[in-house]
Design an enzyme around this catalytic site. Structure first.
Site, short mmCIF file in Angstrom:
data_model
loop_
_atom_site.label_atom_id
_atom_site.label_comp_id
_atom_site.label_asym_id
_atom_site.label_seq_id
_atom_site.Cartn_x
_atom_site.Cartn_y
_atom_site.Cartn_z
N LYS A 139 0.85 -1.20 0.00
CA LYS A 139 0.00 0.00 0.00
C LYS A 139 0.88 1.25 0.00
O LYS A 139 2.09 1.16 0.23
CB LYS A 139 -0.92 -0.02 1.21
CG LYS A 139 -0.22 -0.08 2.55
CD LYS A 139 -1.21 -0.37 3.67
CE LYS A 139 -0.49 -0.64 4.96
NZ LYS A 139 -1.04 0.03 6.11
N ARG A 192 -9.22 -0.64 16.05
CA ARG A 192 -9.41 -0.03 14.72
C ARG A 192 -10.50 -0.84 14.02
O ARG A 192 -11.51 -1.13 14.64
CB ARG A 192 -8.06 -0.05 13.99
CG ARG A 192 -7.90 0.98 12.92
CD ARG A 192 -6.48 1.07 12.40
NE ARG A 192 -6.05 -0.10 11.63
CZ ARG A 192 -4.86 -0.21 11.04
NH1 ARG A 192 -3.99 0.76 11.12
NH2 ARG A 192 -4.54 -1.28 10.37
N HIS A 220 -5.18 -7.69 13.41
CA HIS A 220 -3.98 -6.85 13.28
C HIS A 220 -3.43 -6.53 14.67
O HIS A 220 -4.20 -6.32 15.61
CB HIS A 220 -4.33 -5.56 12.52
CG HIS A 220 -3.14 -4.76 12.09
ND1 HIS A 220 -2.06 -5.33 11.44
CD2 HIS A 220 -2.85 -3.44 12.21
CE1 HIS A 220 -1.17 -4.37 11.19
NE2 HIS A 220 -1.62 -3.22 11.65
N ARG A 271 1.72 -10.77 6.90
CA ARG A 271 1.54 -9.55 6.09
C ARG A 271 2.70 -8.60 6.38
O ARG A 271 2.63 -7.79 7.30
CB ARG A 271 0.22 -8.85 6.45
CG ARG A 271 -1.03 -9.69 6.29
CD ARG A 271 -2.26 -8.82 6.51
NE ARG A 271 -2.24 -8.10 7.78
CZ ARG A 271 -2.74 -8.57 8.91
NH1 ARG A 271 -3.34 -9.74 8.96
NH2 ARG A 271 -2.67 -7.84 10.01
N TYR A 278 14.09 31.79 2.87
CA TYR A 278 12.90 32.51 3.34
C TYR A 278 13.00 32.86 4.83
O TYR A 278 13.37 32.02 5.65
CB TYR A 278 11.65 31.66 3.15
CG TYR A 278 11.26 31.48 1.70
CD1 TYR A 278 10.95 32.58 0.92
CD2 TYR A 278 11.19 30.22 1.14
CE1 TYR A 278 10.57 32.41 -0.42
CE2 TYR A 278 10.82 30.04 -0.18
CZ TYR A 278 10.51 31.15 -0.95
OH TYR A 278 10.15 30.98 -2.26
N CYS A 314 12.98 25.10 1.20
CA CYS A 314 11.97 25.67 0.30
C CYS A 314 11.16 24.53 -0.34
O CYS A 314 11.41 23.36 -0.07
CB CYS A 314 12.63 26.50 -0.80
SG CYS A 314 13.82 27.69 -0.20
N MET A 315 10.23 24.88 -1.21
CA MET A 315 9.39 23.84 -1.82
C MET A 315 10.21 22.85 -2.65
O MET A 315 9.98 21.65 -2.61
CB MET A 315 8.31 24.50 -2.69
CG MET A 315 7.22 23.54 -3.11
SD MET A 315 5.98 24.32 -4.16
CE MET A 315 5.14 25.39 -3.03
N ASP A 316 11.20 23.38 -3.40
CA ASP A 316 11.94 22.52 -4.33
C ASP A 316 13.45 22.55 -4.12
O ASP A 316 14.19 21.92 -4.87
CB ASP A 316 11.69 22.96 -5.78
CG ASP A 316 10.27 23.40 -5.99
OD1 ASP A 316 9.40 22.53 -5.93
OD2 ASP A 316 10.03 24.61 -6.14
C1 PLP Z 1 -3.50 -4.44 8.25
C2 PLP Z 1 -2.02 -4.32 8.05
N1 PLP Z 1 -1.28 -5.44 7.92
C3 PLP Z 1 0.05 -5.39 7.75
C4 PLP Z 1 0.73 -4.19 7.68
C5 PLP Z 1 2.22 -4.19 7.47
O1 PLP Z 1 2.90 -3.69 8.58
P1 PLP Z 1 4.50 -3.61 8.61
O2 PLP Z 1 4.87 -2.60 7.59
O3 PLP Z 1 4.81 -3.17 10.00
O4 PLP Z 1 5.01 -4.97 8.29
C6 PLP Z 1 0.01 -3.00 7.82
C7 PLP Z 1 0.73 -1.72 7.76
O5 PLP Z 1 0.44 -0.73 8.32
C8 PLP Z 1 -1.40 -3.07 8.02
O6 PLP Z 1 -2.13 -1.95 8.15
#
Ligand code: PLP
Length: 370
Positions: free
Chosen positions: A37, A135, A164, A220, A264, A309-311
């Site tokens: 992600k 969550r 999680h 994960r 700035y 700065c921005m860039d």
């Molecule tokens: C639901 C879920 N699983 C797994 C992960 C992966 O976590 P990590 O990057 O600590 O391995 C995340 C990351 O935030 C997550 O939100």
């Protein structure tokens, strides 16, 4: 590597990502879901996912359905799973593309099932339980009955169950075992009722590395595949390496007289005659606008002076008289004998390495080493 056609860029070593995944496979002994992600934590969604698949990964975890659809459109041969919320209106698209959705709410589950039936394709779902993260997730108490109901919805295929962990990156704390005990109680209830789905997952990177019982049959992992430590209390084992280097260049070097304001609002004045360099990177790239940043030039740590700065931003070059226009500047990564890690950058910015890499702007060209 010299990228004279860019002024600031990221170099991402896909061999390192594959190696980190192989290490995780060896250590955990279970399949890996690569969490990609947020543009693969800044590393680039598609290239990182392709490398993960080459390393044997069959699951790709994302937060939003649009990320999953991008993977689908790129033809990546792995199951994308949306770990966060998906609006029911998008469930038909998910079913058609074989995208897995998390489900934890009855009304939404019902709507998903309706959508799946209307497109004539089964929608694969993973039931999410909140064992203590505070969550998303259904309550594990009453979870067996809820799973029985979920399984009865025509259109849905309940393929997985997951939770999680809130504090796996602080392994001394009792929270993880408490969460896993709650999860295990749910799993044994599901087992007895003949409702345990094929896939069971709970561990993020820290969980996968520090809590073997959290591995079930899928982990994960995000931060570990990029070679960054989940936390100072849960560092990666030997062998993992960061995959990303962030570079820019000196685009000007000038001498200023004493007491000359820089950038700035003149938050810095030269103390004497000073050599000031300009770097082609700014807060719009993800380099935070704070005082006290350092960067690497010719293998030495150099202070950033004045407002970012921005860039662009300015550095004091008094300690490196040999520095000249065109020199490579490292913001994250190694240069010569010296290194600035994403973790150091995070400490400097009073945050975590996750945030540092996720904030790397889309406009930064990503150069892949393969
Ligand atoms: C639901 C879920 N699983 C797994 C992960 C992966 O976590 P990590 O990057 O600590 O391995 C995340 C990351 O935030 C997550 O939100």
């Amino acid at each position: 590597m010299d990228h004279t056609d860019h002024t600031t860029w990221l170099e991402i070593d896909l061999n390192v990502i594959r190696k980190n995944i192989h290490l995780l496979q060896e250590i955990t002994g279970v399949p890996i879901m690569a969490v990609v992600k947020a543009n693969a934590y800044g590393h680039g969604l598609i290239e990182t996912s392709k490398a993960a698949v080459q390393a044997g990964v069959q699951w790709l975890g994302v937060a939003r359905i649009d990320e999953a659809l991008e993977l689908h459109r790129a033809g990546i041969q792995a199951h994308p799973i949306v770990l966060g919320y998906t609006p029911p209106e998008r469930a038909g698209e998910a079913a058609q593309a074989g995208i897995r959705l998390a489900v934890y709410d009855s009304q939404v589950a019902q709507a998903y099932a309706d959508q799946a039936r209307s497109v004539g394709k089964p929608l694969y779902v993973h039931a999410k339980f909140d064992t203590g993260m505070g969550r998303l997730g259904a309550s594990p108490e009453g979870g067996v009955e809820w799973m029985r109901w979920l399984n009865s919805l025509a259109g849905l295929q309940v393929e997985g169950v997951f939770t999680h962990l809130a504090e796996a990156d602080d392994p001394q704390k009792p929270t993880t075992d408490w969460q896993l005990n709650r999860f295990d109680a749910l799993l044994s209830g599901l087992e007895s009722a003949g409702l345990r789905p094929t896939w069971v997952h709970a561990a993020n990177s820290a969980g996968a590395l520090y809590f073997p019982r959290a591995r079930y049959n899928l982990v994960r992992t995000g931060i570990a595949i990029y070679g960054l430590n989940p936390s100072a209390r849960a560092p990666l084992p030997e062998g993992f390496r960061p995959a990303l280097t962030w570079k820019t260049r000196l685009t000007s070097v000038k001498i200023f007289p004493p007491n000359h304001g820089i950038s700035y609002n003149y938050r810095y004045y030269t103390r004497a005659e000073e050599r000031i360099g300009v770097c082609a990177v700014g807060y719009a790239d993800g380099f935070r606008r704070r005082l006290g940043n350092v960067v690497l030039i010719r293998g030495k740590k150099v202070p950033v002076v004045g407002s970012v700065c921005m860039d662009q931003c300015m550095v004091n070059l008094d300690d490196i008289p040999e520095a000249e226009m065109g020199d490579e500047v490292v913001l994250i990564g190694q240069q010569g004998e010296n290194e600035i890690t994403a973790e150091e950058r995070a400490r400097e910015w009073e945050t975590i390495s996750y945030e540092v890499v996720c904030e790397l702007a889309n406009r930064l060209p990503r150069i892949y080493i393969d």
